[in-house]
Design a protein around this motif. Sequence first.
Motif, PDB file in Angstrom:
ATOM      1  N   LEU A 390       0.824  -1.209   0.000  1.00 57.73           N
ATOM      2  CA  LEU A 390       0.000   0.000   0.000  1.00 57.73           C
ATOM      3  C   LEU A 390       0.857   1.258   0.000  1.00 57.73           C
ATOM      4  O   LEU A 390       0.608   2.195  -0.758  1.00 57.73           O
ATOM      5  N   GLN A 391       1.878   1.296   0.844  1.00 58.95           N
ATOM      6  CA  GLN A 391       2.711   2.495   0.952  1.00 58.95           C
ATOM      7  C   GLN A 391       3.431   2.784  -0.354  1.00 58.95           C
ATOM      8  O   GLN A 391       3.526   3.945  -0.786  1.00 58.95           O
ATOM      9  N   ASN A 396       3.787   6.025  -5.542  1.00 57.84           N
ATOM     10  CA  ASN A 396       3.965   5.963  -6.987  1.00 57.84           C
ATOM     11  C   ASN A 396       2.884   5.070  -7.598  1.00 57.84           C
ATOM     12  O   ASN A 396       3.020   3.854  -7.619  1.00 57.84           O
ATOM     13  N   ARG A 397       1.833   5.685  -8.067  1.00 55.30           N
ATOM     14  CA  ARG A 397       0.746   4.939  -8.686  1.00 55.30           C
ATOM     15  C   ARG A 397       1.189   4.450 -10.070  1.00 55.30           C
ATOM     16  O   ARG A 397       1.762   5.208 -10.854  1.00 55.30           O
ATOM     17  N   THR A 398       0.932   3.178 -10.349  1.00 53.82           N
ATOM     18  CA  THR A 398       1.275   2.594 -11.650  1.00 53.82           C
ATOM     19  C   THR A 398       0.029   1.934 -12.238  1.00 53.82           C
ATOM     20  O   THR A 398      -1.040   1.926 -11.611  1.00 53.82           O
ATOM     21  N   ALA A 399       0.203   1.354 -13.405  1.00 53.65           N
ATOM     22  CA  ALA A 399      -0.911   0.645 -14.034  1.00 53.65           C
ATOM     23  C   ALA A 399      -1.337  -0.569 -13.208  1.00 53.65           C
ATOM     24  O   ALA A 399      -2.478  -1.033 -13.306  1.00 53.65           O
ATOM     25  N   LYS A 400      -0.428  -1.065 -12.369  1.00 49.02           N
ATOM     26  CA  LYS A 400      -0.727  -2.236 -11.547  1.00 49.02           C
ATOM     27  C   LYS A 400      -1.386  -1.858 -10.216  1.00 49.02           C
ATOM     28  O   LYS A 400      -1.799  -2.756  -9.465  1.00 49.02           O
ATOM     29  N   TYR A 715      10.743   2.715   5.949  1.00 52.85           N
ATOM     30  CA  TYR A 715      11.813   3.295   5.122  1.00 52.85           C
ATOM     31  C   TYR A 715      11.244   4.277   4.107  1.00 52.85           C
ATOM     32  O   TYR A 715      11.800   5.356   3.883  1.00 52.85           O
ATOM     33  N   LEU A 716      10.118   3.929   3.517  1.00 50.83           N
ATOM     34  CA  LEU A 716       9.534   4.765   2.465  1.00 50.83           C
ATOM     35  C   LEU A 716       9.046   6.106   3.004  1.00 50.83           C
ATOM     36  O   LEU A 716       8.948   7.075   2.252  1.00 50.83           O
ATOM     37  N   THR A 717       8.748   6.180   4.291  1.00 46.88           N
ATOM     38  CA  THR A 717       8.311   7.468   4.858  1.00 46.88           C
ATOM     39  C   THR A 717       9.488   8.307   5.317  1.00 46.88           C
ATOM     40  O   THR A 717       9.309   9.473   5.687  1.00 46.88           O
ATOM     41  N   PRO A 755      14.682   6.791  -3.296  1.00 50.26           N
ATOM     42  CA  PRO A 755      14.021   6.224  -4.477  1.00 50.26           C
ATOM     43  C   PRO A 755      12.822   7.050  -4.948  1.00 50.26           C
ATOM     44  O   PRO A 755      12.487   7.022  -6.136  1.00 50.26           O
ATOM     45  N   TYR A 756      12.172   7.761  -4.038  1.00 48.03           N
ATOM     46  CA  TYR A 756      11.040   8.622  -4.389  1.00 48.03           C
ATOM     47  C   TYR A 756      11.298  10.012  -3.797  1.00 48.03           C
ATOM     48  O   TYR A 756      10.706  10.375  -2.773  1.00 48.03           O
ATOM     49  N   PRO A 757      12.210  10.784  -4.373  1.00 46.64           N
ATOM     50  CA  PRO A 757      12.612  12.049  -3.736  1.00 46.64           C
ATOM     51  C   PRO A 757      11.450  13.023  -3.575  1.00 46.64           C
ATOM     52  O   PRO A 757      10.703  13.287  -4.520  1.00 46.64           O
ATOM     53  N   HIS A 758      11.305  13.518  -2.355  1.00 46.74           N
ATOM     54  CA  HIS A 758      10.294  14.528  -2.049  1.00 46.74           C
ATOM     55  C   HIS A 758      10.849  15.689  -1.231  1.00 46.74           C
ATOM     56  O   HIS A 758      10.203  16.733  -1.147  1.00 46.74           O
ATOM     57  N   ALA A 759      12.029  15.501  -0.616  1.00 44.53           N
ATOM     58  CA  ALA A 759      12.540  16.570   0.234  1.00 44.53           C
ATOM     59  C   ALA A 759      14.029  16.397   0.495  1.00 44.53           C
ATOM     60  O   ALA A 759      14.561  15.282   0.462  1.00 44.53           O
TER      61      ALA A 759
END
Length: 788
Positions: A390-391, A396-400, A715-717, A755-759
Amino acid sequence: MESTAFKLDVNRRGDIVNLQNLADDHRMNWVVDPAYLEQVGYADQDKLFGEFTLTVDGQTYRSADVTPTVAETADRVTVTYTIADLTLTETYRLVADQVIWDVDLRNPQQHAVTITNLGVWASLAYVMFRDKNVHRNMADSAAVFPSISANFTKLAGVRRDNQGPNLGLYQTAGHLQSVGTYNEWTNRFFENVSPSLDGLLFHQLILAGGYAPGMAPKNDWIYEAAPLTVAAQETVHWAFALQAFTTPTDFQRVAGTNGHPQISYDPLLFTGQMTNITIQLPTGHHLERLVLEHQANGELVRRDVTDDYRDGTLKTLISGVGEHCLRLELTDGRTDLVVFNVMDSVRDLIETRVDWLTTHAYNGKDQTPQDAFTPISNQGESLGKLSLILQANLLNRTAKTPEQVQKVEASAVNYVKTKWFTDGDFRHPVNLYGDFYRDMDFEYIGHVYYLLAQFDEHTLALNAPATYLKWAAQVFNLRVNAALHDSPRAKEEAHMLGVYFLYINDLLRALQTHGLTDEYQQIKQCWQDATKRVAAHSADYQAAITEHFYDNAGFGPATGALANAGYVDEARRYAELLKANIGYSNDFRSQAPDRWWEAQSYMIHSLWGGITAASALDAYEVLDDTDLLLGAYRAFVGVLYMYDSHATTIANPLAAGEAASTYSIAGPNLNRPDLSRNRFGQSTFAQDGGIYSRLFPDGDTGQADWDMGEELAAYLTGFGQTAYLYETATGELAVVNGRLNQLSPTRYEITSAAPYPHAVKFIHRHQSCQTTAPTVIYDTEQGFLTKD
């Protein structure tokens, strides 16, 4: 014996049974105390400091079966064993601020002798005392972090309260191959008592071999497991110094005074990057060569990079993936090394893992239990894989995304709800553990429902987002509200902090935003009561006790929760335990948070390694303590290794998307040599019987990832989105989870490794830059210049 620095006592056999630093007001005993072993019923007198095992011609000898000659003078103790027609002599001397330990093995025969194993016990006080007096576990016990090399092995013994003085063991002569551990423990989990587990690790210096025939890690190309041949009339010599130190930096400084190279390295690099490894050579010694090694397609790739070493720094381009070993050779022939990991993309690793879970681990309607994610476990920790799916899709929303989220949704509704709660009623938990349930399971369930509530109605298939938010509130209320439980154990656990510190503030905001006022007030009150209670008793450190007598699953979340709740002084107090818990070493894998009970050796544990790291990172953002930031990053690099299919030293490689919850750092793991330096799932212990036959009634399932996922969601947060700028002790700028390039005297380019840069955050200066751009500019006078 006593010097100005140490007091040292030996028993009749010459074993060190008491070693005290006289500068320590508490007078901690730094070695395993045989009186404590007798008190708790552990028959391990043969592993006291100085005892050894020796294998010659296929026969193993124990020093404990031989009576040595012990000679004492005012400043030394000499212990001599005649064993297997050899003479082994150990000498202990107090010299200035050190304990000098010499080991000499003499072959008096007229022919050479080949020794296939020689392990000497260096049993520092790595103890989880069977005692609810947490101060005893903090002040009389140490975590032990190994740095292994042929000529410069060292052990960092870090007192668990982090108040020091600590104790280092530094190799000063001879050739050493590894450091093994043996675990003695008691676990009363199924007796419905808490705390239920205690134990200790004995450390063995491997001077030769280390493994029975065929038991050495078959793919470990980094460390030796070779026999030792002693020529006729030859004496082989080893020497070690035990000396106090304070911090990780001071540990390296003291190593330097003992003739060790001081090497600084990044634990994780990416293909195509340059190394930035600094090397300070011991005084009077010179570099012969530097060789960088990794394995590709089953072959060892060796590259001489000596020419890339200039002005104390090695800058060379990285190629290949997996573990990389830099070997340093001095002109006198002695060698040292560092081990770091190289990955191609953390983002690919995460998304491959999510895809693998939803295509390989999901039962659907065709298998039993329906809609479950395997491996099946009664413990809520096993639901972390749902939170990870879910996180990752929220970032990163994808087609899946619709398919992946709906599989989690089906599991949460059809499997989780009815397994953990009678008829799906959140007020009535099921006794999944015989005659009791674990209240701590519910925080994982609440997290799944909260994350489901963050998706829109077009993505969800079974219920509206508001429904899952209400479920999250009900389950979470059960987790933290002692009044909803009848059993003393459940009431006690309701008062314990847990991984829910990661999302409690987000959950409260969501409840308030969506008008769930009653739920908001009830949960907020329980959260405030819990943190207030822990804060009020922070001087007693009672939150360090969970089901175990001393547990980073207790003091880790306590630190993060207190920091998130604004209890700054109390969080700072607990944070010292975190700093002492996270390792530092010349091998990135040995920088894991200290834990042993899932592997019976020092290990990487994916879940609690990650939660400990997340706790340290949360606390860093509040406390501005750089040690917490650096420790959090070191720990997470080890956690990512548990998902890395490119690892080449592992006996059981992972396919892309697979994962393993546990890695035994020690080699050898003397309890289970087959697990040494290997990743595995804990069901492998089913074959050992005892408590494991009840934990894993289906035997060894071969599934290695039963309690994974929550740590990657954590980790993702954090590092999954954020790079951190900080100032070093010398006032220079540096970055964690990224790279820094100085453009001018005041201007720097920061490239995020998230991996998902935001800040990018500069906590010390209260500055941040919210951006999805991988590169930003920082000016020391103007702050961040690049913004979305």
